[in-house]
Motif scaffolding. Structure first.
Motif, PDB file in Angstrom:
ATOM      1  N   ARG A   1     -62.393  -6.070  50.743  1.00 45.26           N
ATOM      2  CA  ARG A   1     -62.415  -5.299  51.998  1.00 45.26           C
ATOM      3  C   ARG A   1     -62.928  -3.847  52.018  1.00 45.26           C
ATOM      4  O   ARG A   1     -63.555  -3.418  52.820  1.00 45.26           O
ATOM      5  CB  ARG A   1     -60.715  -5.165  52.319  1.00 45.26           C
ATOM      6  CG  ARG A   1     -60.360  -4.563  53.662  1.00 45.26           C
ATOM      7  CD  ARG A   1     -59.065  -4.300  53.725  1.00 45.26           C
ATOM      8  NE  ARG A   1     -58.085  -5.486  53.563  1.00 45.26           N
ATOM      9  CZ  ARG A   1     -57.612  -6.379  54.335  1.00 45.26           C
ATOM     10  NH1 ARG A   1     -58.090  -6.189  55.732  1.00 45.26           N
ATOM     11  NH2 ARG A   1     -56.945  -7.267  53.844  1.00 45.26           N
ATOM     12  N   TYR A   2     -62.685  -3.146  50.972  1.00 41.02           N
ATOM     13  CA  TYR A   2     -63.109  -1.745  50.792  1.00 41.02           C
ATOM     14  C   TYR A   2     -64.882  -1.778  50.696  1.00 41.02           C
ATOM     15  O   TYR A   2     -65.521  -1.148  51.199  1.00 41.02           O
ATOM     16  CB  TYR A   2     -62.706  -1.003  49.477  1.00 41.02           C
ATOM     17  CG  TYR A   2     -63.275   0.065  49.350  1.00 41.02           C
ATOM     18  CD1 TYR A   2     -63.235   1.283  50.026  1.00 41.02           C
ATOM     19  CD2 TYR A   2     -64.129   0.280  48.041  1.00 41.02           C
ATOM     20  CE1 TYR A   2     -63.989   2.727  49.933  1.00 41.02           C
ATOM     21  CE2 TYR A   2     -64.966   1.452  47.919  1.00 41.02           C
ATOM     22  CZ  TYR A   2     -64.721   2.528  48.834  1.00 41.02           C
ATOM     23  OH  TYR A   2     -65.556   3.799  48.549  1.00 41.02           O
TER      24      TYR A   2
ATOM     25  N   TRP B   1     -66.146  -2.405  53.855  1.00 43.30           N
ATOM     26  CA  TRP B   1     -66.374  -1.291  54.735  1.00 43.30           C
ATOM     27  C   TRP B   1     -67.252  -0.242  54.381  1.00 43.30           C
ATOM     28  O   TRP B   1     -67.977   0.355  55.063  1.00 43.30           O
ATOM     29  CB  TRP B   1     -64.672  -0.644  54.498  1.00 43.30           C
ATOM     30  CG  TRP B   1     -64.669   0.484  55.467  1.00 43.30           C
ATOM     31  CD1 TRP B   1     -64.152   0.846  56.701  1.00 43.30           C
ATOM     32  CD2 TRP B   1     -64.635   2.051  54.970  1.00 43.30           C
ATOM     33  NE1 TRP B   1     -63.905   2.099  56.910  1.00 43.30           N
ATOM     34  CE2 TRP B   1     -64.469   2.855  55.787  1.00 43.30           C
ATOM     35  CE3 TRP B   1     -65.109   2.536  53.781  1.00 43.30           C
ATOM     36  CZ2 TRP B   1     -64.434   4.336  55.738  1.00 43.30           C
ATOM     37  CZ3 TRP B   1     -65.081   3.979  53.555  1.00 43.30           C
ATOM     38  CH2 TRP B   1     -64.824   4.727  54.372  1.00 43.30           C
TER      39      TRP B   1
ATOM     40  N   ARG C   1     -69.923   1.260  56.730  1.00 41.57           N
ATOM     41  CA  ARG C   1     -70.208   2.693  57.104  1.00 41.57           C
ATOM     42  C   ARG C   1     -71.548   3.438  56.641  1.00 41.57           C
ATOM     43  O   ARG C   1     -72.193   4.226  57.396  1.00 41.57           O
ATOM     44  CB  ARG C   1     -68.857   3.242  56.375  1.00 41.57           C
ATOM     45  CG  ARG C   1     -67.403   3.183  57.004  1.00 41.57           C
ATOM     46  CD  ARG C   1     -67.283   3.628  58.126  1.00 41.57           C
ATOM     47  NE  ARG C   1     -67.479   5.084  58.514  1.00 41.57           N
ATOM     48  CZ  ARG C   1     -67.303   5.772  59.560  1.00 41.57           C
ATOM     49  NH1 ARG C   1     -66.834   4.865  60.723  1.00 41.57           N
ATOM     50  NH2 ARG C   1     -67.571   6.984  59.779  1.00 41.57           N
TER      51      ARG C   1
ATOM     52  N   GLU D   1     -59.118   4.831  57.009  1.00 46.08           N
ATOM     53  CA  GLU D   1     -59.656   3.455  56.651  1.00 46.08           C
ATOM     54  C   GLU D   1     -60.041   3.326  55.225  1.00 46.08           C
ATOM     55  O   GLU D   1     -59.956   2.557  54.688  1.00 46.08           O
ATOM     56  CB  GLU D   1     -60.929   3.551  57.637  1.00 46.08           C
ATOM     57  CG  GLU D   1     -60.768   3.334  59.132  1.00 46.08           C
ATOM     58  CD  GLU D   1     -61.938   3.307  59.969  1.00 46.08           C
ATOM     59  OE1 GLU D   1     -63.005   3.522  59.256  1.00 46.08           O
ATOM     60  OE2 GLU D   1     -62.137   3.067  61.169  1.00 46.08           O
TER      61      GLU D   1
ATOM     62  N   THR E   1     -58.461   0.577  52.950  1.00 44.42           N
ATOM     63  CA  THR E   1     -59.297  -0.579  52.409  1.00 44.42           C
ATOM     64  C   THR E   1     -59.298  -0.544  50.955  1.00 44.42           C
ATOM     65  O   THR E   1     -59.442  -1.486  50.293  1.00 44.42           O
ATOM     66  CB  THR E   1     -60.790  -0.359  52.898  1.00 44.42           C
ATOM     67  OG1 THR E   1     -61.302   0.968  52.654  1.00 44.42           O
ATOM     68  CG2 THR E   1     -60.806  -0.672  54.348  1.00 44.42           C
TER      69      THR E   1
END
Length: 232
Positions: A100-101, A104, A108, A214, A218
């Protein structure tokens, strides 16, 4: 780049962090010592590392999460050993981080920077910052503690029992500050996709805290907040 050691610190820095991995924030904050025998940086904006050359090869020490081996050793000449050791360290850190991280961070990092928000009025007091901090993190933050630092209006808090964050207003200009500590040597100020200067309006501070949230969620493999799911 000839001889037993790199000729210049930049030669070592470019091997540790080639432009494409720096752009993706896979390797960040790379700096080499003046003798070009060691370098340090951060992997995936999460794990600080220190790399050292010796006559037999390369050592990479990782400030890694519990359960992750914290040392990489590669024998051989520095031209080949440095990229190999950094690749091993990168893969080790990548495998330890939540998918998930990593997803992300990739999204980004590929984003253009947000435009600054210029609505009025601007936030001018630490109390106003604390209202916005609690608005975002109430229930997952420790009680903010003032940071004694030459008159700066700053507080320190711990988010999700894990992340040490300093935030407030820098004096005398009154610029909004939000930093996350990774180690005694490294911290994160801006995060990928954020403006170079985010401003100090309520909207810009809310946005800065949202991106920080966030990052934290994450990193801990937590889903988005319910009230964020519909916000682009």
């Amino acid at each position: 780049m000839s001889g037993t050691w790199p000729d210049h610190p930049g030669d070592l820095s470019r091997l540790v962090g080639p432009p494409e991995v720096v752009a993706a924030n896979v390797v960040s904050y790379v700096g080499a010592t003046g003798d070009a025998r060691s370098a340090s940086g951060v992997l995936y904006l999460a794990v600080p590392f220190e790399l050292r050359l010796d006559e037999q090869g390369v050592d990479v020490a990782l400030d890694a999460p519990a359960g992750v081996p914290d040392r990489v050793r590669v024998e051989g000449g520095w031209r080949g050993a440095v990229p190999e050791a950094v690749a091993v360290a990168r893969n080790r850190v990548r495998d330890a981080l939540p998918d998930r991280y990593v997803q992300w961070l990739a999204v980004r990092s590929a984003m253009p920077r947000d435009e600054p928000l210029r609505e009025a009025p601007e936030v001018t007091t630490l109390d106003d910052v604390l209202v916005l901090l609690r608005e975002r993190f109430e229930g997952v933050m420790s009680e903010p503690v003032p940071v004694p630092d030459d008159g700066e209006d700053m507080v320190r808090t711990v988010l999700y029992d894990t992340f040490v964050v300093t935030t407030g207003l820098e004096r005398p200009r009154g610029n909004f500050v939000r930093g996350l500590r990774l180690s005694s040597r490294f911290g994160l100020g801006g995060l990928p996709g954020e403006p170079m200067w985010g401003g100090r309006t309520p909207g810009s501070i809310r946005r800065a805290y949202r991106v920080l949230d966030e990052y934290c969620r994450t990193r801990l493999d937590l889903p988005p907040r319910a009230d964020d799911e519909e916000i682009p």
